[in-house]
Scaffold this motif. Structure first.
Motif, PDB file in Angstrom:
ATOM      1  N   GLN A  50       0.806  -1.225   0.000  1.00 32.99           N
ATOM      2  CA  GLN A  50       0.000   0.000   0.000  1.00 32.99           C
ATOM      3  C   GLN A  50       0.837   1.272   0.000  1.00 32.99           C
ATOM      4  O   GLN A  50       0.296   2.371  -0.087  1.00 32.99           O
ATOM      5  CB  GLN A  50      -0.945   0.020   1.207  1.00 32.99           C
ATOM      6  N   ILE A  51       2.153   1.129   0.133  1.00 37.11           N
ATOM      7  CA  ILE A  51       3.026   2.304   0.173  1.00 37.11           C
ATOM      8  C   ILE A  51       4.194   2.073  -0.776  1.00 37.11           C
ATOM      9  O   ILE A  51       5.124   1.341  -0.471  1.00 37.11           O
ATOM     10  CB  ILE A  51       3.520   2.600   1.603  1.00 37.11           C
ATOM     11  N   LYS A  52       4.121   2.717  -1.931  1.00 34.01           N
ATOM     12  CA  LYS A  52       5.220   2.622  -2.889  1.00 34.01           C
ATOM     13  C   LYS A  52       6.412   3.391  -2.339  1.00 34.01           C
ATOM     14  O   LYS A  52       6.253   4.420  -1.699  1.00 34.01           O
ATOM     15  CB  LYS A  52       4.805   3.211  -4.235  1.00 34.01           C
ATOM     16  N   GLU A 109       4.530   6.968  -2.112  1.00 34.41           N
ATOM     17  CA  GLU A 109       3.132   7.161  -2.485  1.00 34.41           C
ATOM     18  C   GLU A 109       2.292   6.278  -1.582  1.00 34.41           C
ATOM     19  O   GLU A 109       2.422   5.052  -1.612  1.00 34.41           O
ATOM     20  CB  GLU A 109       2.894   6.765  -3.943  1.00 34.41           C
ATOM     21  N   ILE A 110       1.436   6.902  -0.771  1.00 35.26           N
ATOM     22  CA  ILE A 110       0.649   6.153   0.209  1.00 35.26           C
ATOM     23  C   ILE A 110      -0.767   5.953  -0.309  1.00 35.26           C
ATOM     24  O   ILE A 110      -1.476   6.910  -0.596  1.00 35.26           O
ATOM     25  CB  ILE A 110       0.636   6.882   1.569  1.00 35.26           C
ATOM     26  N   GLY A 111      -1.151   4.683  -0.412  1.00 36.29           N
ATOM     27  CA  GLY A 111      -2.494   4.311  -0.853  1.00 36.29           C
ATOM     28  C   GLY A 111      -3.452   4.310   0.322  1.00 36.29           C
ATOM     29  O   GLY A 111      -3.293   5.068   1.281  1.00 36.29           O
ATOM     30  N   GLU A 112      -4.422   3.436   0.268  1.00 35.24           N
ATOM     31  CA  GLU A 112      -5.401   3.328   1.348  1.00 35.24           C
ATOM     32  C   GLU A 112      -4.816   2.468   2.447  1.00 35.24           C
ATOM     33  O   GLU A 112      -4.603   1.272   2.274  1.00 35.24           O
ATOM     34  CB  GLU A 112      -6.695   2.719   0.824  1.00 35.24           C
ATOM     35  N   ALA A 140       3.186  11.553  -1.505  1.00 37.09           N
ATOM     36  CA  ALA A 140       1.899  11.624  -2.211  1.00 37.09           C
ATOM     37  C   ALA A 140       0.905  10.720  -1.485  1.00 37.09           C
ATOM     38  O   ALA A 140       1.130   9.522  -1.358  1.00 37.09           O
ATOM     39  CB  ALA A 140       2.068  11.172  -3.656  1.00 37.09           C
ATOM     40  N   TRP A 141      -0.189  11.310  -0.989  1.00 37.44           N
ATOM     41  CA  TRP A 141      -1.254  10.567  -0.313  1.00 37.44           C
ATOM     42  C   TRP A 141      -2.411  10.394  -1.288  1.00 37.44           C
ATOM     43  O   TRP A 141      -2.951  11.382  -1.784  1.00 37.44           O
ATOM     44  CB  TRP A 141      -1.743  11.310   0.918  1.00 37.44           C
ATOM     45  N   LYS A 142      -2.810   9.172  -1.546  1.00 36.25           N
ATOM     46  CA  LYS A 142      -3.904   8.892  -2.471  1.00 36.25           C
ATOM     47  C   LYS A 142      -5.204   9.566  -2.034  1.00 36.25           C
ATOM     48  O   LYS A 142      -5.934  10.108  -2.846  1.00 36.25           O
ATOM     49  CB  LYS A 142      -4.113   7.372  -2.584  1.00 36.25           C
ATOM     50  N   ASN A 143      -5.496   9.543  -0.741  1.00 35.27           N
ATOM     51  CA  ASN A 143      -6.746  10.115  -0.214  1.00 35.27           C
ATOM     52  C   ASN A 143      -6.502  11.385   0.596  1.00 35.27           C
ATOM     53  O   ASN A 143      -7.315  11.748   1.429  1.00 35.27           O
ATOM     54  CB  ASN A 143      -7.477   9.086   0.657  1.00 35.27           C
ATOM     55  N   LYS A 159      -3.523  13.686   2.976  1.00 39.00           N
ATOM     56  CA  LYS A 159      -2.842  13.415   4.237  1.00 39.00           C
ATOM     57  C   LYS A 159      -3.809  13.572   5.404  1.00 39.00           C
ATOM     58  O   LYS A 159      -4.546  14.561   5.488  1.00 39.00           O
ATOM     59  CB  LYS A 159      -1.669  14.399   4.400  1.00 39.00           C
TER      60      LYS A 159
END
Length: 169
Positions: free
Chosen positions: A52-54, A94-97, A161-164, A166
């Motif tokens: 979930q975190i590239k 890059e942080i996903g959910e 980069a936060w998908k949803n 920070k």
């Protein structure tokens, strides 16, 4: 069972399988294996990318008993709970959910005995300090294990980069 019912059952099975595959924790890649002694005991080093975190890779080590040690000491199907972890930024983050709760979420799981023991890596996000925490520990069904290790990745002042978006502290 009618043809439409069979088709629906097939689709439901495929959907359940797909959801199960998508929910699986990360897989590990063995990147090192160090022989410890003449009985075949080894220290294994695995690389685990957080799904979930590239841009984050954890390196987990654990002890693997050799056949001679297993024959000599018994406990044929079990390895010790000794493990260590180090996580680092290995690319743009890059942080996903992710689960933002205090219990965090499982990133990796590996069986360390025939059925009872697992090596787990959990990720916890510390909002107040803007830090990712990775906890490696063993879990036994009967009585758990107090052996653990942690590694942290501070996100403060990093281009993340936060998908949803920070989360607010």
């Amino acid at each position: 069972m009618t043809q439409p019912m069979r088709r629906l059952a097939c689709l439901a099975s495929a959907a359940a399988f797909s959801l199960g595959v998508l929910a699986l924790p990360a897989s590990a890649q063995v990147v090192g294996e160090v022989g410890v002694d003449w009985t075949g005991n080894d220290i294994i080093v695995e690389a685990v990318a957080d799904p979930q975190i590239k841009g984050v890779t954890c390196h987990v080590t654990y002890f693997e008993r050799g056949i001679i040690d297993r024959l000599k000491n018994g406990n044929w199907f079990e390895d010790p709970s000794n493990n260590s972890i180090a996580c680092r930024q290995t690319g743009p983050i890059e942080i996903g959910e992710i689960d933002l709760g205090k219990g965090g979420e499982e990133v990796f799981r590996q069986g360390r005995s025939l059925i009872w023991k697992n090596l787990l890596v959990k990720r916890i996000y510390d909002k107040a300090n803007d830090t990712l925490i990775y906890l490696a520990h063993s879990r036994q069904v009967v009585d758990g294990s107090a052996k653990m290790a942690i590694s942290t990745i501070p996100l403060y002042n990093q281009n993340v980069a936060w998908k949803n978006g920070k989360p607010k502290p």
